[in-house]
Scaffold this active site. Structure first.
Site, short mmCIF file in Angstrom:
data_model
loop_
_atom_site.label_atom_id
_atom_site.label_comp_id
_atom_site.label_asym_id
_atom_site.label_seq_id
_atom_site.Cartn_x
_atom_site.Cartn_y
_atom_site.Cartn_z
N SER A 144 -6.47 -0.07 -0.65
CA SER A 144 -5.63 0.61 0.47
C SER A 144 -6.07 0.28 1.72
CB SER A 144 -5.50 2.06 -0.01
OG SER A 144 -4.95 2.71 1.01
N ASP A 162 0.60 -1.20 -0.04
CA ASP A 162 -0.05 -0.05 -0.01
C ASP A 162 0.66 1.26 0.21
OD1 ASP A 162 -2.37 1.78 0.32
OD2 ASP A 162 -1.73 1.96 2.44
N1 URA Z 1 -7.06 6.15 3.36
C1 URA Z 1 -6.25 5.27 2.90
O1 URA Z 1 -5.68 4.49 3.81
N2 URA Z 1 -5.88 4.81 1.76
C2 URA Z 1 -6.75 5.63 0.81
O2 URA Z 1 -6.40 5.29 -0.47
C3 URA Z 1 -7.71 6.64 1.13
C4 URA Z 1 -7.67 6.76 2.24
#
Ligand code: URA
Ligand code: CA
Length: 442
Positions: free
Chosen positions: A184, A162
């Site tokens: 994510s 991520d």
């Molecule tokens: N929060 C996250 O952790 N990822 C995103 O892409 C958007 C908000």
């Protein structure tokens, strides 16, 4: 073997990718075999061509597999988690989790520090003298088995893919893509190990999904991925049109949480906790339906069992439970001063994001990862949307320690308020609820 070029082209042209193709792209990127420019193009292709729920689930699972999965198998029963997409003054976790645990739910939560305009639960709790979220895993498991609740700082490497992907999204205008947001958020939640997750998807000026339609789409997409990954899911879409409750800061939010557990907190905060908690109790198999769940949550406020649970958790994690009864023991800023309105009228709008940034400017949050948070500072709102205000009357009380920071925060804060001659109703709070069957408006 696939060709990176062909997979990008296939997504660009709108086709659904196979599990193997998605795995090939994500693991190739994480290993460093596929360069940034090709993944950037791939992300843009996803942005324009979208992904099915099945594709998004594969993407999410690949991101989970890039790191550790938290092993909660040593904890008996159904572990339930809650996640908010990020709000301002969002004191929910401090109130909700003890209430759910007091009602028999099992809260084994990995949580984070604040970054940007939203505060972090760890920062808030660590304003309690002695309290620590740095528990060894064995102690964490032991605490949850004993008292049904523990909060641990993120130690494991959850979904490192991520971070890598986000860095590219940030630079290529592909942050606001639903499958990429789902991947994510849900990769980190799935890796954290809970059996059921209740999501609070925010919409409004303080949220990154500003419209209901976008927030609803995101909510349903996260529910679908969670369910396909074998978890029980509910998502609420709620308002972040103005900050939640009155307090925005760390120690002052702990105080607000204690007041709420004592039954005299802000109504929006209490209502949100009751609604989220009722859904957590339903998916945990404790409450029969939403009314039953809400009744249980309200009872845990009225009979003090939620507050007692917070004290047990504080004590089990090294904190001084006396500071929950006597909040004067919590850190305090050097100065408290009212910031007044320069006109008569009604509060018509409060830009939540700007209020969050004003609280950060006082030192309540971080702009960079290694900034140090000042636990005592913050903003306590005296006026919210719909309230009448007279010239010279306080809009908020600022708790500050540094005059220069105060001046810049004040400027930002005052500009966040829209005060006009017409009274407006206080904003609608609950917008919708998504589960595996679909999404309904509330
Ligand atoms: N929060 C996250 O952790 N990822 C995103 O892409 C958007 C908000
Ligand atoms: Ca608050």
């Amino acid at each position: 073997m696939f060709s990176v070029y062909e997979v990008i082209k296939k997504k660009r042209d709108g086709a659904a990718l196979s599990k193997e193709e998605i795995e090939f792209m994500i693991s190739g990127f994480v290993k460093g075999d596929i360069p940034d420019y090709q993944i950037s193009a791939f992300l843009m292709a996803i942005y324009f061509s979208d992904m099915t729920a099945e594709e998004t689930t594969v993407l999410t699972e690949c991101m989970v597999d890039s790191g550790d999965r938290v092993d909660l198998s040593g904890i008996k029963g159904f572990k339930v988690d809650k996640h908010s997409t990020g709000g301002v003054g969002d004191t929910t976790s401090l109130v909700l989790n003890p209430l759910v645990a007091a009602c028999g739910g099992i809260v084994a939560k990995m949580t984070g520090r604040g970054l940007g305009h939203t505060g972090g639960t760890i920062d808030k709790l660590e304003s309690i003298p002695g309290f620590s979220c740095s528990l060894p895993m064995e102690k964490f498991v032991e605490n949850v088995n004993k008292i049904h609740i523990a909060l641990i700082g993120q130690t494991a490497k959850l979904a490192p893919a991520d971070k890598k992907i986000y860095a590219l999204r940030d630079g290529t205008a592909t942050v606001d893509s639903i499958p990429l947001i789902v991947g994510s958020i849900m990769s980190k939640k799935l890796a954290a190990g809970a059996n059921g997750i209740v999501l609070d998807v925010k919409t409004g000026s303080g949220a990154f999904m500003e419209t209901y339609e976008d927030a609803a789409k995101l909510a349903k997409a996260m529910v679908d991925v969670g369910e396909l990954a074998g978890r029980r899911m509910v998502a609420l879409v709620t308002s972040m049109e103005e900050p939640l409750g009155f307090a925005i800061g760390n120690a002052i939010e702990v105080k607000e949480a204690i007041a709420t557990l004592n039954g005299h907190g802000p109504k929006d905060l209490e209502d949100l906790c009751v609604e989220l908690g009722a859904n957590m109790l339903i998916i945990s198999g404790i409450a029969a339906n939403i009314e039953d769940g809400k009744t249980r949550m309200k009872k845990a406020i009225a009979d003090g069992s939620g507050l007692k649970k917070l004290k047990e958790m504080v004590e089990a994690q090294g904190g001084d439970p006396a500071s929950i009864d006597n909040t004067d023991m919590l850190p305090r800023a050097k100065e408290e001063v009212a910031v007044a309105s320069d006109r008569d009228g009604y509060v018509q709008k409060i830009n939540a994001l700007e209020v969050g940034l004003a609280a950060n400017a006082l030192g309540a949050g971080r702009a960079k990862q290694d900034d140090i948070v000042d636990p005592g500072v913050g903003i306590y709102l005296k006026k919210k949307v719909g309230d009448e205000v007279k010239k010279g009357e306080a809009l908020a009380i600022f708790h500050y320690s540094d005059k220069v920071k105060f001046e810049s925060a004040k400027k930002r804060f005052v500009a966040a308020y829209t005060i006009g001659s017409e009274k407006v109703p206080s904003p609608k709070f609950f917008y919708g609820k998504a589960d595996k069957n679909g999404i309904v408006k509330m």
